[in-house]
Design a protein around this motif. Structure first.
Motif, PDB file in Angstrom:
ATOM      1  N   GLU A  13       0.834  -1.203   0.000  1.00 60.16           N
ATOM      2  CA  GLU A  13       0.000   0.000   0.000  1.00 60.16           C
ATOM      3  C   GLU A  13       0.868   1.253   0.000  1.00 60.16           C
ATOM      4  O   GLU A  13       0.572   2.230  -0.714  1.00 60.16           O
ATOM      5  N   ALA A  14       1.935   1.256   0.805  1.00 64.12           N
ATOM      6  CA  ALA A  14       2.818   2.419   0.853  1.00 64.12           C
ATOM      7  C   ALA A  14       3.516   2.625  -0.487  1.00 64.12           C
ATOM      8  O   ALA A  14       3.688   3.760  -0.945  1.00 64.12           O
ATOM      9  N   ASN A  15       3.914   1.532  -1.143  1.00 60.82           N
ATOM     10  CA  ASN A  15       4.582   1.631  -2.429  1.00 60.82           C
ATOM     11  C   ASN A  15       3.681   2.300  -3.472  1.00 60.82           C
ATOM     12  O   ASN A  15       4.150   3.112  -4.281  1.00 60.82           O
ATOM     13  N   ASP A  16       2.387   1.990  -3.442  1.00 67.16           N
ATOM     14  CA  ASP A  16       1.463   2.570  -4.409  1.00 67.16           C
ATOM     15  C   ASP A  16       1.393   4.092  -4.273  1.00 67.16           C
ATOM     16  O   ASP A  16       1.096   4.789  -5.251  1.00 67.16           O
ATOM     17  N   VAL A  17       1.685   4.605  -3.085  1.00 64.67           N
ATOM     18  CA  VAL A  17       1.636   6.049  -2.867  1.00 64.67           C
ATOM     19  C   VAL A  17       2.971   6.702  -3.209  1.00 64.67           C
ATOM     20  O   VAL A  17       3.031   7.710  -3.918  1.00 64.67           O
ATOM     21  N   VAL A  18       4.085   6.140  -2.713  1.00 68.08           N
ATOM     22  CA  VAL A  18       5.373   6.826  -2.808  1.00 68.08           C
ATOM     23  C   VAL A  18       6.069   6.615  -4.145  1.00 68.08           C
ATOM     24  O   VAL A  18       7.031   7.326  -4.455  1.00 68.08           O
ATOM     25  N   TYR A  76      16.240   4.138  -2.739  1.00 68.96           N
ATOM     26  CA  TYR A  76      16.641   3.862  -1.365  1.00 68.96           C
ATOM     27  C   TYR A  76      15.717   4.572  -0.372  1.00 68.96           C
ATOM     28  O   TYR A  76      15.372   4.012   0.672  1.00 68.96           O
ATOM     29  N   ALA A  77      15.326   5.800  -0.685  1.00 57.51           N
ATOM     30  CA  ALA A  77      14.407   6.531   0.188  1.00 57.51           C
ATOM     31  C   ALA A  77      12.999   5.950   0.091  1.00 57.51           C
ATOM     32  O   ALA A  77      12.296   5.824   1.102  1.00 57.51           O
ATOM     33  N   LYS A  78      12.569   5.568  -1.106  1.00 62.24           N
ATOM     34  CA  LYS A  78      11.234   4.988  -1.279  1.00 62.24           C
ATOM     35  C   LYS A  78      11.119   3.663  -0.525  1.00 62.24           C
ATOM     36  O   LYS A  78      10.109   3.405   0.136  1.00 62.24           O
ATOM     37  N   ASN A  79      12.150   2.831  -0.622  1.00 60.01           N
ATOM     38  CA  ASN A  79      12.108   1.551   0.072  1.00 60.01           C
ATOM     39  C   ASN A  79      12.089   1.733   1.579  1.00 60.01           C
ATOM     40  O   ASN A  79      11.433   0.975   2.314  1.00 60.01           O
ATOM     41  N   ALA A  80      12.820   2.742   2.069  1.00 61.05           N
ATOM     42  CA  ALA A  80      12.782   3.024   3.508  1.00 61.05           C
ATOM     43  C   ALA A  80      11.399   3.493   3.933  1.00 61.05           C
ATOM     44  O   ALA A  80      10.894   3.108   4.998  1.00 61.05           O
ATOM     45  N   LEU A  81      10.772   4.306   3.099  1.00 59.00           N
ATOM     46  CA  LEU A  81       9.407   4.766   3.390  1.00 59.00           C
ATOM     47  C   LEU A  81       8.432   3.597   3.447  1.00 59.00           C
ATOM     48  O   LEU A  81       7.558   3.538   4.322  1.00 59.00           O
ATOM     49  N   LYS A  82       8.570   2.676   2.509  1.00 56.47           N
ATOM     50  CA  LYS A  82       7.639   1.538   2.465  1.00 56.47           C
ATOM     51  C   LYS A  82       7.708   0.713   3.746  1.00 56.47           C
ATOM     52  O   LYS A  82       6.709   0.144   4.186  1.00 56.47           O
ATOM     53  N   LYS A  83       8.892   0.640   4.355  1.00 57.63           N
ATOM     54  CA  LYS A  83       9.039  -0.102   5.599  1.00 57.63           C
ATOM     55  C   LYS A  83       8.554   0.710   6.793  1.00 57.63           C
ATOM     56  O   LYS A  83       7.998   0.163   7.752  1.00 57.63           O
ATOM     57  N   TYR A  84       8.755   2.021   6.746  1.00 53.78           N
ATOM     58  CA  TYR A  84       8.524   2.878   7.907  1.00 53.78           C
ATOM     59  C   TYR A  84       7.052   3.249   8.084  1.00 53.78           C
ATOM     60  O   TYR A  84       6.530   3.253   9.203  1.00 53.78           O
ATOM     61  N   VAL A  85       6.377   3.567   6.996  1.00 55.46           N
ATOM     62  CA  VAL A  85       5.003   4.066   7.095  1.00 55.46           C
ATOM     63  C   VAL A  85       4.077   3.075   7.810  1.00 55.46           C
ATOM     64  O   VAL A  85       3.301   3.481   8.691  1.00 55.46           O
ATOM     65  N   PRO A  86       4.095   1.770   7.483  1.00 51.69           N
ATOM     66  CA  PRO A  86       3.200   0.862   8.203  1.00 51.69           C
ATOM     67  C   PRO A  86       3.443   0.840   9.708  1.00 51.69           C
ATOM     68  O   PRO A  86       2.510   0.637  10.489  1.00 51.69           O
ATOM     69  N   GLN A  87       4.695   1.064  10.148  1.00 48.32           N
ATOM     70  CA  GLN A  87       4.969   1.129  11.576  1.00 48.32           C
ATOM     71  C   GLN A  87       4.266   2.325  12.215  1.00 48.32           C
ATOM     72  O   GLN A  87       3.699   2.226  13.306  1.00 48.32           O
TER      73      GLN A  87
END
Length: 412
Positions: free
Chosen positions: A47-52, A60-71
Motif C-alpha cells: 500500500e505504501a509503495n502505491d503512494v510513494v 533507497y528513500a522509497k524503500n525506507a518509506l515503504k518499511k517505515y510508514v506501516p509502523q
C-alpha cells in the motif's frame, strides 16, 4: 563473539548553495511522500509503495518509506504526524570514501533521486573513528541511514554492526543475571541475587525518572503555547535544548547500569524483549501511543552497546507478568501504588515489596529459568534504537504528555 550495533554521526561540512538546495529538496519531497502515505493509512509495504512510487526520490528513500510508514500508521493518528522526520535511506543507499591525505578525510555519497547523487565531505564523531574505518574496510555492515538538519547543520546517522570479542569465557550457568526493569516512575531499576538466592544491592534511578518527566512536561506545555503563537523557530530551538537534556540523562543512567553490572562477578544483563512489549500494547489508543513514546528502545539500545563494549553479554526475556508476579513465590499479585507490589499469597513471607525491584528480580529469574532468547528479530526497530530523533517531537505533537526524544548532542 557478540554482535554490536552502533549509530555513527557524520556532520556534513559546509555544503555550497547548490548542495544545500538539493538536500532541502530531498527532505521536502520525502516528507510530502511520508505525509501522503501516512494520511492514506497505509498498513502494508504494498500500500505504501502505491503512494510513494510516483515521487521524485531515490529508490533507497522509497524503500525506507515503504518499511517505515506501516509502523507509524499502527501507532499514531494521521492528524498527529509532525513534519520534521529525518530522511531515511535503506542499507544500500549510502556510500563512504576515505581520503586520508586530505584535510577532511571522509566523504559520503547521498542519494538525491534515481539518477543524481551528492558527494559531500563529512566529519565523524572522533570517538567513532574506528567504527567508520571498520565500515570502510568491510569489517562492519552498514545499516539504514538518516539525514536531518539540526541548528542549521546537516547530519547523517548511519547504523553499523560488527562482531566483538566477549571478554569473559564463563558459561551461561556460571553467569550472574542482573535484571533491568525500565519504567516511568523509576527510570531504570537493577537487581540480582546473591549466592544464596537472596535479592541483593537493588539500585533505582527514581530521581532521573522525575527529571525526564519534568522535562517532557515542560517541553510540551511550553511548545504548545509557542505553536499557538506561530513561533515555530522558537519551538525547534527550545525543543532541541530540552531533548538534549533528556538524552544526557539517559546516557548517564545507562552508563551507570553497565558500571553496576561490572561490579558483579560474571554478569549478564537481562532486558525485556521489545518485540513482546509492542505486541502486548493493546490498552486503548492513548496508552498505546503513550507506551510507544516512552524510550524503551532508546534505553535498551544504549545499555546494549555500552555493555557489549565492556564485554558484558546482554540477553532478553519475555516480559509477560514480570511486574505482576511475586519474585518469592510466583503468585500473581497487584500494585496498590506505583512503587508498591503486594503478594496475594497468604503463605508467602513477602507481603509487600518495592514494585520495580520485584520486577527487576523477575526479569533476572527469567534468564535463570531458561527463558532468555537472543535478539534475532530483524524487524525489531521501533524507531528509537539507532539514536536519531524519531519519536518526538517530530512524530507527534498530539502525544503531548508521552513522547520521548532520542536525539542527543552526539550519536550513541
Amino acid at each position: 563473539m557478540t554482535e554490536l550495533t552502533k549509530t555513527l554521526e557524520l556532520k556534513l561540512v559546509d555544503p555550497n548553495a547548490h548542495k544545500r538546495r538539493k538536500l532541502c529538496e530531498t527532505r521536502e519531497v520525502y516528507q510530502q511522500a511520508l505525509r501522503d502515505a501516512f494520511d492514506a493509512g497505509c498498513t502494508t509495504q504494498t500500500e505504501a509503495n502505491d503512494v510513494v512510487v510516483t515521487y521524485d526520490l531515490s529508490g533507497y528513500a522509497k524503500n525506507a518509506l515503504k518499511k517505515y510508514v506501516p509502523q507509524l500508521t499502527t501507532t499514531y493518528n494521521a492528524g498527529d504526524l509532525h513534519d520534521d522526520h529525518p530522511v531515511r535511506f535503506t542499507t544500500e543507499g549510502l556510500r563512504l570514501d576515505h581520503q586520508p591525505e586530505n584535510a577532511i578525510e571522509w566523504y559520503v555519497k547521498i542519494p538525491h533521486h534515481e539518477d543524481y547523487h551528492l558527494w559531500m565531505p563529512a566529519q565523524p564523531n572522533p570517538d567513532q573513528r574506528d567504527w567508520l574505518e571498520a565500515l570502510n574496510a568491510g569489517d562492519a555492515e552498514m545499516g539504514e541511514s538518516r539525514l536531518f538538519q539540526r541548528d542549521g547543520t546537516w547530519y547523517l546517522h548511519v547504523t553499523a554492526t560488527r562482531d566483538v570479542e566477549d571478554s569473559s569465557e564463563a558459561s551461561d550457568d556460571e553467569r550472574t543475571p542482573v535484571g533491568v526493569d525500565i519504567g516511568e516512575a523509576s527510570l531504570v531499576t537493577v537487581c540480582h541475587r546473591d549466592d544464596h538466592g537472596s535479592p541483593i544491592r537493588p539500585e533505582l534511578w527514581a530521581d532521573e525518572g522525575k527529571t525526564v518527566r519534568r522535562l517532557r512536561k515542560t517541553y510540551f506545555s511550553a511548545t504548545r503555547r509557542l505553536q499557538e503563537r506561530g513561533s515555530d523557530r522558537l519551538v525547534e530551538s527550545f525543543g532541541d535544548d530540552l531533548w538534549n537534556q533528556i538524552d544526557d540523562v539517559l546516557h548517564r543512567v545507562t552508563r551507570e547500569v553497565v558500571e553496576y553490572a561490572e561490579s558483579v562477578e560474571n554478569p549478564v544483563l537481562v532486558l525485556e524483549d521489545l518485540t513482546y512489549i509492542r505486541e502486548s500494547m493493546d490498552y486503548g489508543e492513548y496508552m498505546n501511543r503513550r507506551l510507544h513514546g516512552w524510550g524503551f528502545a532508546k534505553l535498551h539500545a544504549q545499555i546494549r552497546y555500552k555493555a557489549v563494549e565492556k564485554g558484558i553479554p546482554v540477553e532478553t526475556v519475555n516480559p509477560r507478568n514480570t511486574s505482576k508476579e511475586c519474585h518469592a513465590c510466583g503468585e500473581v499479585g497487584y500494585r496498590p501504588k506505583q512503587a508498591t507490589f503486594r503478594c496475594t499469597n497468604d503463605d508467602c513471607w513477602m507481603g509487600e515489596y518495592q514494585a520495580d525491584v520485584n520486577g527487576a528480580i523477575n526479569i533476572a529469574d527469567r534468564y535463570l529459568s531458561g527463558e532468555s532468547r537472543s535478539r534475532e528479530h530483524p524487524n525489531d526497530d521501533d524507531s528509537a534504537e539507532d539514536g536519531a530523533r524519531l519519536t518526538a517531537p517530530q512524530d507527534s505533537q498530539a502525544d503531548a504528555e508521552t513522547q520521548q526524544s532520542t536525539l542527543g548532542t552526539d550519536a550513541s
